[in-house]
Design a protein around this motif. Structure first.
Motif, PDB file in Angstrom:
ATOM      1  N   GLU A 283       3.919   1.404   2.457  1.00 22.04           N
ATOM      2  CA  GLU A 283       5.296   2.196   1.792  1.00 22.04           C
ATOM      3  C   GLU A 283       4.787   3.602   1.686  1.00 22.04           C
ATOM      4  OE1 GLU A 283       6.864  -0.021  -1.295  1.00 22.04           O
ATOM      5  OE2 GLU A 283       7.365  -1.917  -0.073  1.00 22.04           O
ATOM      6  N   THR A 284       6.003   4.182   1.440  1.00 25.00           N
ATOM      7  CA  THR A 284       5.957   5.812   0.733  1.00 25.00           C
ATOM      8  C   THR A 284       6.800   5.797  -0.377  1.00 25.00           C
ATOM      9  OG1 THR A 284       5.251   6.757   2.843  1.00 25.00           O
ATOM     10  CG2 THR A 284       6.126   8.380   1.218  1.00 25.00           C
ATOM     11  N   GLU A 285       6.355   5.961  -1.583  1.00 32.79           N
ATOM     12  CA  GLU A 285       7.350   5.957  -2.898  1.00 32.79           C
ATOM     13  C   GLU A 285       7.841   7.285  -2.951  1.00 32.79           C
ATOM     14  OE1 GLU A 285       5.870   4.423  -6.304  1.00 32.79           O
ATOM     15  OE2 GLU A 285       6.108   2.149  -5.572  1.00 32.79           O
ATOM     16  N   THR A 286       9.094   7.473  -3.326  1.00 29.81           N
ATOM     17  CA  THR A 286       9.920   8.649  -3.734  1.00 29.81           C
ATOM     18  C   THR A 286      10.541   8.364  -5.197  1.00 29.81           C
ATOM     19  OG1 THR A 286      11.483   8.347  -2.433  1.00 29.81           O
ATOM     20  CG2 THR A 286      10.103   9.506  -1.516  1.00 29.81           C
TER      21      THR A 286
ATOM     22  N   ILE B 278       1.035  -1.176  -0.181  1.00 28.33           N
ATOM     23  CA  ILE B 278       0.067  -0.135  -0.159  1.00 28.33           C
ATOM     24  C   ILE B 278       1.044   1.135  -0.004  1.00 28.33           C
ATOM     25  CG2 ILE B 278      -1.783   1.304   1.048  1.00 28.33           C
ATOM     26  CD1 ILE B 278      -2.754  -1.521   2.516  1.00 28.33           C
ATOM     27  N   ILE B 279       0.957   1.954  -1.090  1.00 23.37           N
ATOM     28  CA  ILE B 279       1.766   3.298  -1.282  1.00 23.37           C
ATOM     29  C   ILE B 279       0.704   4.376  -0.770  1.00 23.37           C
ATOM     30  CG2 ILE B 279       3.065   4.649  -2.627  1.00 23.37           C
ATOM     31  CD1 ILE B 279       4.001   1.704  -2.719  1.00 23.37           C
ATOM     32  N   LYS B 280       1.107   4.833   0.408  1.00 27.07           N
ATOM     33  CA  LYS B 280       0.313   5.903   1.060  1.00 27.07           C
ATOM     34  C   LYS B 280       0.077   7.239   0.481  1.00 27.07           C
ATOM     35  CE  LYS B 280       2.411   5.193   5.149  1.00 27.07           C
ATOM     36  NZ  LYS B 280       2.882   5.528   6.572  1.00 27.07           N
ATOM     37  N   ASN B 281       1.241   7.596  -0.129  1.00 28.84           N
ATOM     38  CA  ASN B 281       1.322   9.166  -0.468  1.00 28.84           C
ATOM     39  C   ASN B 281       0.703   9.025  -2.041  1.00 28.84           C
ATOM     40  OD1 ASN B 281       3.173   7.380  -1.731  1.00 28.84           O
ATOM     41  ND2 ASN B 281       4.605   9.144  -2.128  1.00 28.84           N
ATOM     42  N   THR B 282       0.422   7.798  -2.670  1.00 24.30           N
ATOM     43  CA  THR B 282      -0.035   7.995  -3.996  1.00 24.30           C
ATOM     44  C   THR B 282      -1.382   7.345  -3.969  1.00 24.30           C
ATOM     45  OG1 THR B 282       0.988   5.866  -4.530  1.00 24.30           O
ATOM     46  CG2 THR B 282       2.163   8.215  -5.083  1.00 24.30           C
TER      47      THR B 282
END
Length: 647
Positions: free
Chosen positions: A133-136, A64-68
């Motif tokens: 996760e938080t993707e950058t 689960i990508i929280k920021n997107t």
């Protein structure tokens, strides 16, 4: 065939290293912008289908990508073999060390999705592994961070290349080349078609400039006797007499480098630029010596320097002049570099510039005489389709006081008039119409004039014609017209005698003829009008010149108040007393009034002939010499028969 292949090769685009930079940047941007969406996120699905896959036990892991707010779904190996999931196997054009997701989908609120996922996952025997996760995008963030700096550096490099003369404009047109000379170079590789054969007349001036060319081509011819080559030559004369044409002929004839520029090319808004350009000009000339420098309109920088130390705005021009003076004759020697310059205002040039050692020779280029005008006509008539019986002697007599530029204009106007009238060749009448067009202006046949005004104009012009016919020294008449032309309502054309010296009786006769128009109005209507403005202006200037310039007044005596040098030492004060000023005014008025009364007397004695001439003029609008001969008879003071146009 070989020529075509050569042209094809020349038309092919040239290789540039910027192509490589562009391709690399495009690939990098493409991978960053489209790479992730192409293979890292897997196939698209929906939350409802995901929960169905989860309930069937096909899901191994969920990221689960929280920021997107994107969920990436990884299937078990057994599930990937099912028919429903066979198309979900991830593929990649670029090798990846990590496992790629089978599916991805977007969810709404994170907390709601997390609760629903936990509830569904708790009922399963084999629970799916859930990670947050938080993707950058490190490369993307780096690119966005340095992109403004890359753009600034690129723009800076582009501007620097432009300024250094790499693109557009020549030397001196860029910021870093602003102190460079803007002179145009003519040498053996530059085709200049003008030669001395194209310069008609000006025999004395041509000999001088031809000698300058010989100085540089064969210096030993003159130096073997101990002579020195002149430093400079100044061409002086009225506008349009051929000064720049002579310089172009020198450029065409000389087999040495020829630098040409205008005096205004030295002038710039930045301090010190003019002097820097002078230094650079002479540096280039020395490197290519023997050479010639030509400065057109040198009065732009050569004006006399002011005595006031607080001149302010003149400092830059004076610095430029000082540098020019130093380069022409200073401690540094300019071997085999000759400076030519042209101006029609030699009286305002600085004395230091005019002295020997700088401009050793002053070549006066005067208005052409009748013989030289014929030669100039021959040059300008070469490209025209003219009639075979065209008399060049007649044309040269009809254009007294015309410069070379005026004659070129006459030839061009005659060709345009002939074309306008549908003729196949330019004839004599076209040239006469061209002269009228240049001297008097364009005819205005549609100008509204009342009958009374037309009658007044007719008597005014008839008065000029009558008085000039009766006086010995007045210019012989060519034609008279009452057709409005230019700013005048009527005009009389004369053919003045070309004199080198003028006597008082000749000036008085000309003044009397000029006042004949107003005198006719007074004799016929007993009224005067504003139509004599140009006549009064002319006679006033002549009378003032007689009294204050030429010393032709008995009361004032042999005195002149004219300063030919242009350096007026009197400033704003008059060079004579108030009593002398009154006497001058009285003399000027007396001369003019005497000639006015003389014109009135002549017209009263010939009032019937004046009336007859005016009636003919009202009828025909244009009359010629033969019309006057029918009324007045042969002129008593004919010195030379001149072929005149007939009506």
């Amino acid at each position: 065939m070989a020529k075509n292949q050569k042209n094809i090769k020349e038309n092919k685009p040239k290789f540039s290293p910027y192509w490589i930079y562009g391709i690399l940047i495009a690939l990098f941007l493409g991978f960053q912008l489209f790479g992730n969406s192409a293979y890292e996120n897997g196939n698209k699905t929906t939350p409802s289908e995901f929960f169905k896959f989860l309930k069937d036990g096909d899901v191994e892991k969920v990221d689960i990508i929280k920021n997107t707010r994107v969920a990436k779904v990884y299937l078990t190996s057994e599930a990937q073999e099912k028919d429903i999931h066979k198309k979900s196997k991830p593929t990649s054009f670029i090798p990846s060390a990590t496992k790629l997701p089978n599916y991805s989908f977007e969810f709404g609120d994170l907390q709601n999705f997390e609760n629903k996922l936990e509830e569904a996952n708790s009922t399963l025997e084999k629970k799916a592994h859930v990670e947050f996760e938080t993707e950058t995008n490190d490369w993307g963030n780096l690119l966005m961070g340095i992109l403004p700096f890359i753009l600034l550096i690129g723009v800076w490099i582009f501007i620097m290349r432009r300024m250094s003369g790499g693109a557009g404009g020549g030397a001196g047109g860029q910021i870093f080349n602003i102190g460079k000379s803007k002179a145009k170079l003519f040498d053996q590789n530059t085709e200049v078609k003008t030669t001395f054969k194209d310069v008609a007349g000006l025999e004395g001036a041509k000999e001088e400039v031809q000698e300058i060319v010989d100085f540089l081509r064969y210096p030993e011819k003159y130096t073997t006797l101990g002579g020195k080559i002149p430093k400079g030559a100044l061409l002086v004369g009225p506008p349009g007499t051929g000064k720049t044409l002579l310089a172009r002929a020198v450029a065409g004839e000389a087999k040495v480098p020829f630098f040409s520029l205008s005096g205004s090319d030295f002038v710039e808004m930045f301090v010190g630029v003019g002097a820097s350009r002078v230094r650079d000009l002479f540096k280039q000339a020395k490197e290519k010596s023997p050479s010639i420098i030509f400065i057109d309109e040198i009065d732009a920088i050569g004006r006399a320097r002011g005595k006031n130390a607080m001149s302010g705005s003149n400092d830059e021009r004076e610095n430029t002049l000082n540098q020019l003076l130093t380069e022409m004759d200073g401690f540094g020697t300019n071997t085999n570099v000759i400076v030519m310059a042209a101006t029609n205002r030699a009286d305002i040039l600085d004395k230091a510039l005019m002295r020997a050692g700088r401009f050793d020779r002053q070549i006066f280029v005067d208005l052409p005489d009748i013989r030289e005008r014929k030669e100039i006509f021959e040059v300008h008539l070469r490209p025209l389709k003219k009639t075979k019986d065209l008399d060049l002697d007649f044309l040269s007599r009809q254009t007294p006081g015309f410069s070379g530029a005026d004659i070129a204009n006459v030839c061009n106007e005659a060709a345009l008039i002939a074309a306008r009238n549908g003729k196949k060749a330019v004839d004599k009448q076209d040239f006469l119409d061209a002269v009228d067009r240049i001297i008097g202006g364009l005819e205005k046949k549609n100008k509204i004039i009342t009958p009374s005004e037309k009658k007044a104009v007719a008597y005014h012009e008839a008065g000029h014609a009558t008085v000039s016919w009766m006086l010995e020294h007045a210019a012989p008449l060519v034609k008279v017209t009452i057709v409005p032309r230019g700013r005048s309502l009527g005009a009389a054309w004369y053919l003045p005698e070309e004199r080198l010296i003028v006597r008082p009786e000749q000036m008085l006769d000309e003044m009397c003829a000029a006042l004949g128009g107003r005198a006719a109005e007074k004799v016929i209507f007993n009224k005067i009008s504003t139509g004599a403005l140009s006549d009064l202006e002319k006679v006033t200037k002549q009378a003032r010149a007689m009294v204050t310039v030429y010393g032709l007044s008995d009361k004032i005596g042999n005195l002149t108040y004219y300063d030919s040098s242009g350096q007026n030492e009197y400033g704003f004060s008059k060079p004579y007393s108030e009593q002398t000023a009154e006497l001058i005014d009285q003399e000027i008025s007396s001369i003019i009034e005497t000639q006015y009364q003389r014109a009135i007397k002549l017209l009263e004695e010939n009032k019937d002939k004046l009336t007859e001439l005016a009636e003919v003029l009202l009828e025909k609008e244009v009359i010629f010499k033969d019309n006057l001969e029918k009324i007045f008879g042969e002129r008593a003071f004919v010195k030379e028969e001149i072929d005149q146009p007939k009506s």
